[in-house]
Design a protein around this motif. Structure first.
Motif, PDB file in Angstrom:
ATOM      1  N   LEU A   8       1.056  -1.279  -0.340  1.00 31.50           N
ATOM      2  CA  LEU A   8      -0.188   0.061  -0.094  1.00 31.50           C
ATOM      3  C   LEU A   8       0.498   1.298   0.143  1.00 31.50           C
ATOM      4  CD1 LEU A   8      -2.395  -1.740   2.457  1.00 31.50           C
ATOM      5  CD2 LEU A   8      -3.035  -1.083   0.060  1.00 31.50           C
ATOM      6  N   GLU A   9       1.758   0.914   0.513  1.00 32.74           N
ATOM      7  CA  GLU A   9       3.184   2.409   0.763  1.00 32.74           C
ATOM      8  C   GLU A   9       3.813   2.695  -0.028  1.00 32.74           C
ATOM      9  OE1 GLU A   9       6.245   3.809   3.511  1.00 32.74           O
ATOM     10  OE2 GLU A   9       6.784   1.420   3.298  1.00 32.74           O
ATOM     11  N   THR A  10       3.538   1.389  -1.401  1.00 32.18           N
ATOM     12  CA  THR A  10       4.794   1.961  -2.972  1.00 32.18           C
ATOM     13  C   THR A  10       3.601   2.105  -3.554  1.00 32.18           C
ATOM     14  OG1 THR A  10       6.081  -0.276  -2.227  1.00 32.18           O
ATOM     15  CG2 THR A  10       5.642   0.898  -4.699  1.00 32.18           C
ATOM     16  N   ILE A  11       2.067   1.668  -3.298  1.00 29.15           N
ATOM     17  CA  ILE A  11       1.200   2.514  -4.376  1.00 29.15           C
ATOM     18  C   ILE A  11       0.644   3.921  -3.781  1.00 29.15           C
ATOM     19  CG2 ILE A  11      -1.465   2.621  -5.101  1.00 29.15           C
ATOM     20  CD1 ILE A  11      -1.276  -0.345  -4.289  1.00 29.15           C
ATOM     21  N   ASP A  12       0.959   4.233  -2.770  1.00 28.88           N
ATOM     22  CA  ASP A  12       0.462   5.659  -2.521  1.00 28.88           C
ATOM     23  C   ASP A  12       2.226   6.660  -2.943  1.00 28.88           C
ATOM     24  OD1 ASP A  12      -0.106   8.733  -1.268  1.00 28.88           O
ATOM     25  OD2 ASP A  12       1.565   7.618  -0.244  1.00 28.88           O
ATOM     26  N   MET A  13       3.257   5.595  -3.219  1.00 28.78           N
ATOM     27  CA  MET A  13       4.236   6.334  -3.831  1.00 28.78           C
ATOM     28  C   MET A  13       4.381   6.941  -4.195  1.00 28.78           C
ATOM     29  SD  MET A  13       7.984   4.499  -2.282  1.00 28.78           S
ATOM     30  CE  MET A  13       7.869   4.843   0.137  1.00 28.78           C
ATOM     31  N   LEU A  14       3.556   5.589  -5.921  1.00 31.49           N
ATOM     32  CA  LEU A  14       3.669   5.621  -6.863  1.00 31.49           C
ATOM     33  C   LEU A  14       2.737   6.249  -7.444  1.00 31.49           C
ATOM     34  CD1 LEU A  14       4.063   2.138  -7.935  1.00 31.49           C
ATOM     35  CD2 LEU A  14       5.907   3.690  -8.789  1.00 31.49           C
ATOM     36  N   ASP A  15       1.186   7.396  -7.177  1.00 31.70           N
ATOM     37  CA  ASP A  15       0.070   7.561  -7.606  1.00 31.70           C
ATOM     38  C   ASP A  15      -0.241   8.827  -7.211  1.00 31.70           C
ATOM     39  OD1 ASP A  15      -0.792   4.932  -8.305  1.00 31.70           O
ATOM     40  OD2 ASP A  15      -2.668   5.070  -6.507  1.00 31.70           O
ATOM     41  N   ASN A  16       0.966   8.765  -5.957  1.00 31.79           N
ATOM     42  CA  ASN A  16       0.346  10.926  -5.263  1.00 31.79           C
ATOM     43  C   ASN A  16       2.312  11.380  -4.902  1.00 31.79           C
ATOM     44  OD1 ASN A  16      -2.153  10.724  -4.979  1.00 31.79           O
ATOM     45  ND2 ASN A  16      -1.532   9.092  -3.332  1.00 31.79           N
ATOM     46  N   ARG A  17       3.481  10.682  -5.093  1.00 30.85           N
ATOM     47  CA  ARG A  17       4.470  10.996  -4.837  1.00 30.85           C
ATOM     48  C   ARG A  17       6.007  11.489  -5.415  1.00 30.85           C
ATOM     49  NH1 ARG A  17       1.730  13.832  -0.604  1.00 30.85           N
ATOM     50  NH2 ARG A  17       0.582  11.550   0.364  1.00 30.85           N
ATOM     51  N   HIS A  18       5.303  10.833  -7.164  1.00 31.34           N
ATOM     52  CA  HIS A  18       5.925  11.044  -7.990  1.00 31.34           C
ATOM     53  C   HIS A  18       7.228   9.908  -7.937  1.00 31.34           C
ATOM     54  CE1 HIS A  18       3.965  15.065  -9.524  1.00 31.34           C
ATOM     55  NE2 HIS A  18       4.230  15.248  -7.986  1.00 31.34           N
ATOM     56  N   LEU A  19       6.787   9.064  -7.715  1.00 29.80           N
ATOM     57  CA  LEU A  19       7.067   8.057  -7.306  1.00 29.80           C
ATOM     58  C   LEU A  19       7.355   7.025  -9.010  1.00 29.80           C
ATOM     59  CD1 LEU A  19       9.646   5.828  -7.087  1.00 29.80           C
ATOM     60  CD2 LEU A  19       7.661   4.715  -5.912  1.00 29.80           C
ATOM     61  N   ASP A  20       8.823   7.332  -9.596  1.00 31.19           N
ATOM     62  CA  ASP A  20       8.939   6.581 -11.392  1.00 31.19           C
ATOM     63  C   ASP A  20       9.902   5.681 -11.810  1.00 31.19           C
ATOM     64  OD1 ASP A  20      10.585   8.665 -12.531  1.00 31.19           O
ATOM     65  OD2 ASP A  20       8.864   9.502 -11.743  1.00 31.19           O
ATOM     66  N   VAL A  21      10.711   5.594 -12.489  1.00 30.37           N
ATOM     67  CA  VAL A  21      11.631   4.388 -12.774  1.00 30.37           C
ATOM     68  C   VAL A  21      11.793   5.987 -13.959  1.00 30.37           C
ATOM     69  CG1 VAL A  21      12.660   2.765 -14.318  1.00 30.37           C
ATOM     70  CG2 VAL A  21      11.278   2.076 -12.693  1.00 30.37           C
ATOM     71  N   ARG A  22      12.954   6.828 -13.214  1.00 28.97           N
ATOM     72  CA  ARG A  22      13.447   8.353 -14.537  1.00 28.97           C
ATOM     73  C   ARG A  22      13.891   6.755 -15.910  1.00 28.97           C
ATOM     74  NH1 ARG A  22      13.710  12.749 -13.124  1.00 28.97           N
ATOM     75  NH2 ARG A  22      11.979  12.132 -12.224  1.00 28.97           N
ATOM     76  N   THR A  23      14.488   6.602 -16.282  1.00 31.77           N
ATOM     77  CA  THR A  23      15.188   5.905 -17.160  1.00 31.77           C
ATOM     78  C   THR A  23      15.363   4.424 -17.337  1.00 31.77           C
ATOM     79  OG1 THR A  23      16.529   5.716 -19.046  1.00 31.77           O
ATOM     80  CG2 THR A  23      17.419   6.250 -17.008  1.00 31.77           C
ATOM     81  N   VAL A  24      14.673   3.634 -18.188  1.00 29.39           N
ATOM     82  CA  VAL A  24      15.872   2.085 -19.020  1.00 29.39           C
ATOM     83  C   VAL A  24      16.436   2.434 -20.145  1.00 29.39           C
ATOM     84  CG1 VAL A  24      14.848  -0.686 -19.353  1.00 29.39           C
ATOM     85  CG2 VAL A  24      13.428   0.782 -17.866  1.00 29.39           C
ATOM     86  N   THR A  25      17.906   2.106 -19.863  1.00 32.20           N
ATOM     87  CA  THR A  25      18.283   2.352 -20.514  1.00 32.20           C
ATOM     88  C   THR A  25      19.471   1.519 -21.319  1.00 32.20           C
ATOM     89  OG1 THR A  25      18.985   4.582 -19.577  1.00 32.20           O
ATOM     90  CG2 THR A  25      20.862   3.680 -21.549  1.00 32.20           C
ATOM     91  N   ALA A  26      19.145   0.538 -22.543  1.00 31.12           N
ATOM     92  CA  ALA A  26      20.451  -0.149 -22.764  1.00 31.12           C
ATOM     93  C   ALA A  26      21.538   0.061 -23.698  1.00 31.12           C
ATOM     94  CB  ALA A  26      19.236  -1.188 -24.326  1.00 31.12           C
ATOM     95  N   SER A  27      22.647  -0.063 -23.030  1.00 35.23           N
ATOM     96  CA  SER A  27      23.953  -0.197 -23.309  1.00 35.23           C
ATOM     97  C   SER A  27      24.470  -1.149 -23.884  1.00 35.23           C
ATOM     98  CB  SER A  27      24.405  -0.459 -21.822  1.00 35.23           C
ATOM     99  OG  SER A  27      25.578  -1.548 -21.159  1.00 35.23           O
ATOM    100  N   LEU A  28      24.646  -0.708 -25.663  1.00 36.67           N
ATOM    101  CA  LEU A  28      25.076  -1.456 -26.418  1.00 36.67           C
ATOM    102  C   LEU A  28      26.740  -1.644 -27.020  1.00 36.67           C
ATOM    103  CD1 LEU A  28      23.556  -3.561 -28.754  1.00 36.67           C
ATOM    104  CD2 LEU A  28      23.054  -1.428 -29.386  1.00 36.67           C
ATOM    105  N   SER A  29      26.903  -2.483 -27.219  1.00 35.79           N
ATOM    106  CA  SER A  29      28.362  -2.301 -27.998  1.00 35.79           C
ATOM    107  C   SER A  29      28.219  -2.100 -29.133  1.00 35.79           C
ATOM    108  CB  SER A  29      29.152  -3.543 -27.191  1.00 35.79           C
ATOM    109  OG  SER A  29      30.564  -3.467 -27.982  1.00 35.79           O
ATOM    110  N   LEU A  30      28.775  -0.446 -29.877  1.00 31.64           N
ATOM    111  CA  LEU A  30      28.741  -1.538 -31.763  1.00 31.64           C
ATOM    112  C   LEU A  30      30.508  -1.182 -31.783  1.00 31.64           C
ATOM    113  CD1 LEU A  30      26.782   2.069 -32.103  1.00 31.64           C
ATOM    114  CD2 LEU A  30      25.830  -0.570 -32.065  1.00 31.64           C
ATOM    115  N   LEU A  31      31.247  -2.079 -31.291  1.00 32.16           N
ATOM    116  CA  LEU A  31      32.994  -2.322 -31.473  1.00 32.16           C
ATOM    117  C   LEU A  31      32.359  -3.740 -32.870  1.00 32.16           C
ATOM    118  CD1 LEU A  31      34.684  -3.098 -28.089  1.00 32.16           C
ATOM    119  CD2 LEU A  31      34.501  -0.834 -29.472  1.00 32.16           C
ATOM    120  N   ASP A  32      32.101  -4.161 -33.103  1.00 31.84           N
ATOM    121  CA  ASP A  32      31.710  -4.834 -34.073  1.00 31.84           C
ATOM    122  C   ASP A  32      31.452  -4.580 -35.234  1.00 31.84           C
ATOM    123  OD1 ASP A  32      29.051  -4.753 -33.365  1.00 31.84           O
ATOM    124  OD2 ASP A  32      28.930  -6.910 -33.701  1.00 31.84           O
TER     125      ASP A  32
END
Length: 450
Positions: A8-32
């Motif tokens: 319940l606490e986490t739901i309140d954080m998500l709904d009312n306290r701006h809790l978010d995952v700011r980014t999911v970033t894929a780091s990709l090698s381009l050496l090839d």
């Protein structure tokens, strides 16, 4: 197992306290993808990004819907283009390939138009640096970074001087868009290989083939928890922030692990950073004020920021298998409602911000200055931040925007998460001769640890 109260606490954080995952970033090698033909190299880069990261956005959207967690940005970071394009010299072609690939996949940004020149620059790297203004002007979602200093190598003052001029050129090129091209370029000391946040994200040469890195954020959650306990002393406040950071980071670890599993990619790091937005209730500045300051920028600000940054790291590191990136508290002026207000009222100066960067994540970030600020003054700002990072063995950076045609007292609106920036006063003194000397500022004696 999670208790009912924790859920319940986490739901309140998500709904009312701006809790978010700011980014999911894929780091990709381009050496090839390296090829002596600029055209073939660009084709290989485009094809690999589209192939490996094809499901990044759909998987993030699916996880967001499944868990009720807002994932604000989906991003890709690649091997520094100065390395990938050295054989062909086709750096701008690669910038356009990154832009096309990112747009085809629907990601928000692609980082890695980058160079690592802290000890010196090759002819190819100098040629690459010269292309940054053109590349960032002609693309929309490509971000650039240059590491010009480190605690082991010192400060490359030649590169620092060059970057001041390039930032001025980029500001002029993008003058019809409030010089915002400069918002896509960050200059580092001690850049890390696994940073998921733009504009500084790139896939370091020590990274594997492809990994999923996550940046979590919840300034509003921390502020709310502190305000619930007005009688706590500072020791109790630090403990409260640690416990809150643990909860925030645990959410990021969940999303990162699930994303990596569904994409069939390696799990990377969790970046613990408290990254603000212009939204009310999502401000690092307001956290500092909730601790007891009348306004961010007041005497005591640096101390409050230091305890916040330390407590966030201590709490978050227990919630994830691998913590990395920049991890701490960001203070980008234009992206934080409290910072904007303090800068607008004159309570927060560039000099105070510089002092704050000695104890927080990164440095002078998203700061708008008068358009007539000289290249050498911008280089001086970069050199000062590099000195703080070099001596203190921490990551520091400068993302400064000399807004063409604007002066102190005016404001610019960059839109969305980038917010509104008051044009801040810059010290009128000149570092022309210092920057013009060039050369290398040697690393500090305490860097020799072998």
């Amino acid at each position: 197992m999670f208790t009912e109260n924790e859920i319940l606490e986490t739901i309140d954080m998500l709904d009312n306290r701006h809790l978010d995952v700011r980014t999911v970033t894929a780091s990709l090698s381009l050496l090839d993808c390296i090829d002596p033909s600029a055209k073939k190299c660009a084709e290989k880069v485009y094809d690999k990004i589209v192939r490996v990261c094809a499901r990044l956005v759909p998987v993030c959207e699916s996880l967001s819907a499944r868990y009720g967690v807002k994932i604000v940005n989906k991003r890709i970071a690649v091997t520094p283009v100065s390395v990938i394009g050295a054989a062909s010299g086709g750096f701008t072609e690669l910038a356009h390939a990154l832009d096309r690939a990112g747009k085809a996949l629907g990601v928000d940004f692609v980082g890695g138009y980058s160079a690592l020149v802290q000890k010196g620059a090759t002819d190819a790297e100098n040629a690459f640096l010269d292309t940054i203004p053109q590349a960032l002007t002609e693309t929309d979602i490509v971000c650039s970074s240059v590491n010009v200093a480190s605690s082991k190598c010192g400060i490359n003052l030649d590169a620092v001087g060059k970057l001041g001029k390039l930032i001025k050129e980029l500001a002029y090129n993008t003058r019809n868009n409030n010089s915002f091209g400069c918002g896509k370029l960050v200059v580092f000391c001690n850049a890390v290989d696994d940073n998921p946040f733009m504009a500084g994200a790139f896939a370091g040469l020590s990274e594997g083939e492809c990994a999923i890195n996550v940046g979590v954020s919840g300034p509003g959650v921390v502020e709310y928890e502190i305000n619930k306990h007005p009688d706590y002393d500072i020791t109790q406040i630090c403990e409260l922030i640690k416990r809150t950071a643990f909860k925030i980071t645990r959410l990021g670890a969940l999303i990162g692990g699930e994303a990596a599993k569904e994409l069939g990619l390696a799990p990377g790091i969790i970046d613990l950073s408290l990254a603000p937005t212009p939204a009310v209730g999502d401000s690092v500045a307001r956290i500092l004020e909730s601790v007891g300051l009348s306004s961010v920028g007041a005497c005591g600000t640096t101390a409050c920021l230091a305890l916040l940054n330390d407590a966030v790291k201590k709490g978050g590191v227990m919630a994830a298998n691998r913590v990395g990136g920049l991890s701490g508290a960001f203070i980008p002026v234009s992206e934080d409602a409290g910072m904007i207000e303090a800068a607008r009222s004159g309570k927060l100066s560039i000099e105070k911000l510089e002092a704050m960067t000695a104890v927080c994540s990164v440095g002078l970030d998203m700061i708008a200055v008068p358009g007539d600020t000289s290249a050498s003054v911008i280089s001086g700002m970069i050199a000062d931040e590099c000195a703080i990072g070099m001596i203190n063995n921490k990551t520091t950076a400068v993302r400064v925007i000399p807004v063409y045609g604007k002066t102190v007292g005016e404001e610019v609106d960059f839109g969305g998460l980038f917010g509104t920036a008051p044009i801040m006063r810059v010290n009128p003194g000149s570092p022309d001769k210092f920057i013009g000397r060039g050369g290398i500022i040697p690393p500090p004696v305490h860097s020799y640890k072998n």
